[in-house]
Design an enzyme around this catalytic site. Sequence first.
Site, PDB file in Angstrom:
ATOM      1  N   GLY A   1       0.819  -1.205   0.000  1.00 26.22           N
ATOM      2  CA  GLY A   1       0.000   0.000   0.000  1.00 26.22           C
ATOM      3  C   GLY A   1       0.849   1.250   0.000  1.00 26.22           C
ATOM      4  O   GLY A   1       1.968   1.264  -0.532  1.00 26.22           O
ATOM      5  N   SER A   2       0.341   2.295   0.606  1.00 24.32           N
ATOM      6  CA  SER A   2       0.951   3.615   0.521  1.00 24.32           C
ATOM      7  C   SER A   2       2.136   3.763   1.460  1.00 24.32           C
ATOM      8  O   SER A   2       2.249   3.075   2.473  1.00 24.32           O
ATOM      9  CB  SER A   2      -0.089   4.697   0.830  1.00 24.32           C
ATOM     10  OG  SER A   2      -0.429   4.678   2.207  1.00 24.32           O
TER      11      SER A   2
ATOM     12  N   GLU B   1       5.618  -3.420   0.860  1.00 21.68           N
ATOM     13  CA  GLU B   1       5.723  -3.122  -0.579  1.00 21.68           C
ATOM     14  C   GLU B   1       4.930  -1.845  -0.794  1.00 21.68           C
ATOM     15  O   GLU B   1       3.700  -1.844  -0.768  1.00 21.68           O
ATOM     16  CB  GLU B   1       5.182  -4.292  -1.404  1.00 21.68           C
ATOM     17  CG  GLU B   1       5.615  -4.249  -2.858  1.00 21.68           C
ATOM     18  CD  GLU B   1       4.697  -3.405  -3.719  1.00 21.68           C
ATOM     19  OE1 GLU B   1       5.078  -2.235  -3.997  1.00 21.68           O
ATOM     20  OE2 GLU B   1       3.635  -3.878  -4.105  1.00 21.68           O
ATOM     21  N   LEU B   2       5.672  -0.737  -1.003  1.00 20.53           N
ATOM     22  CA  LEU B   2       5.062   0.587  -0.963  1.00 20.53           C
ATOM     23  C   LEU B   2       5.030   1.230  -2.353  1.00 20.53           C
ATOM     24  O   LEU B   2       4.777   0.549  -3.340  1.00 20.53           O
ATOM     25  CB  LEU B   2       5.803   1.446   0.060  1.00 20.53           C
ATOM     26  CG  LEU B   2       5.948   0.800   1.452  1.00 20.53           C
ATOM     27  CD1 LEU B   2       6.746   1.684   2.392  1.00 20.53           C
ATOM     28  CD2 LEU B   2       4.588   0.460   2.041  1.00 20.53           C
TER      29      LEU B   2
ATOM     30  N   CYS C   1       1.557  -0.881  -9.121  1.00 18.50           N
ATOM     31  CA  CYS C   1       2.696  -0.429  -8.307  1.00 18.50           C
ATOM     32  C   CYS C   1       3.931  -0.134  -9.147  1.00 18.50           C
ATOM     33  O   CYS C   1       4.706   0.762  -8.813  1.00 18.50           O
ATOM     34  CB  CYS C   1       3.032  -1.475  -7.244  1.00 18.50           C
ATOM     35  SG  CYS C   1       1.693  -1.811  -6.089  1.00 18.50           S
TER      36      CYS C   1
ATOM     37  N   GLU D   1       4.124   9.219  -6.650  1.00 20.53           N
ATOM     38  CA  GLU D   1       3.458   8.117  -7.345  1.00 20.53           C
ATOM     39  C   GLU D   1       2.105   8.582  -7.862  1.00 20.53           C
ATOM     40  O   GLU D   1       1.183   8.836  -7.093  1.00 20.53           O
ATOM     41  CB  GLU D   1       3.276   6.925  -6.409  1.00 20.53           C
ATOM     42  CG  GLU D   1       2.675   5.719  -7.098  1.00 20.53           C
ATOM     43  CD  GLU D   1       2.585   4.503  -6.185  1.00 20.53           C
ATOM     44  OE1 GLU D   1       2.801   3.380  -6.677  1.00 20.53           O
ATOM     45  OE2 GLU D   1       2.306   4.681  -4.981  1.00 20.53           O
TER      46      GLU D   1
END
Length: 480
Positions: free
Chosen positions: A231-232, A251-252, A285, A379
């Site tokens: 996520g963020s 996992e950003l 992502c 992002e």
Amino acid sequence: MMQEEIQPLYIGGKWMKKNDTYPLYSPVDNSLLTNISAADEADVVQAIESAQRGFSALKQKSSLERSQILERVSSLLEADKEKWSNIICIEAGKPIRDARAELERTITTYKLAAEEAKRIHGDMIPMDAVAGGANRIGFTAKEPLGVVCAITPFNFPFNLVAHKVGPAIAAGNAIVLKPAEQTPLSAIRLTELLLEAGLPKEAIQLVTGSGKRVSKPMLEHYLVKKISFTGSVPVGKEIKAKAGLKKTTLELGSNSAVIIEPDSNIENVANRCVRAAFAYSGQVCISLQRIYVHHKVFEQFVDIFAKETKKLKQGLPQKETTDIGPMISPQAFARVDEWVNEAKADGAVVVTGGKGENNIYEPTVLIKVNPKAKVSCEEVFGPVVSIYPYEHLQEAIANVNDSSFGLHTGIFINDITKAFQAAKAIQSGGVLINEVPTFRLDHFPYGGVKESGYGREGVKYAVEEMLETKFYMINVNEEE
């Protein structure tokens, strides 16, 4: 799906509907799809305590039995692929062709997890390699952690769940699954499949609702041994700050880049980059967000890229011809539009796109973008690409590295020596030579550096991070 339905939680081996619910709206037209039970902290505590009992049951299963459960999940998905693909399409607004591709990857991911369940092993330690170790036998074994909390995003509601649930089961861990608020339906159906496949009834728990509302016990409860989050960045940092000694995989975000050297096949590369940038409206992502093109071929690349972008068909995600469907929410649409307008006000030029309607944002190509603009340095998570010229490869590498993120980077180049030099210099969890950064297979290691997070997914690597190493030693020296 009837609007009056309430979708349940799964806690303590039972399905339960809550009086407290939230509405789930379609990304396509904002119509009501159904109502989702909203978990609270007490529900999560109950789920964690039940998962601990589920762990006790699951760890009694052999590696073969765990593998067979995962094989059955894969087979159940295979048997009704169109049904599951349509769930992705409905709740996530993903074009049906992309939804089918995700479902195929999900089937593969569970198959890979089934294989990894049978490959877990320790090592023999050469005890006599150091003084005092003679006549001793040493070896390691791998043991499951216990309860794993899996917190997943909306953009791959089946496959990114599979990348947490599959390895957890393969390793022998119980799971508390918290799916994204917008995509709980796939998680509900998956829970049903796991139970049908023979998973112990308390080895899976499903809590739906607001992350803010349910996160505290996930981060603080002593029975939780690992948190796996996709996520963020802000949420990832909060998890890291509050998780204490729990194992974490984060996992950003990313603003993935590609470098294109002049010896590349420009037409072929441009076509591949279009798909990498705009698949699922850029809500990936590792979606391609920044393109650095050698100045000798810059204009040629931009021209081909823009022409191919204009060919993409916008429309309803259920239509077979749709390439670009809706953003996940009106708020996401508004944010992308705001960032594009900010970039334009700062001098960026729109080659194509730059607007949208009905929650569908046009695939947008920008040049002359300030590198500090949000569309470049943050992002976007939308269908927006910035293209920059460069003169020297080292300049392009420096521009790629001038980012707070580092998940995947691509480089198209025919000089193998320069390729490896560039790959070594690029600050990224993965460097893909002669490939776009959006390329991913489900068995290779996947994760980032810097604010893109830490830890690795990819089934084998996720399993490793869900195990503890225990050392055993036997003293066979009869004289001691």
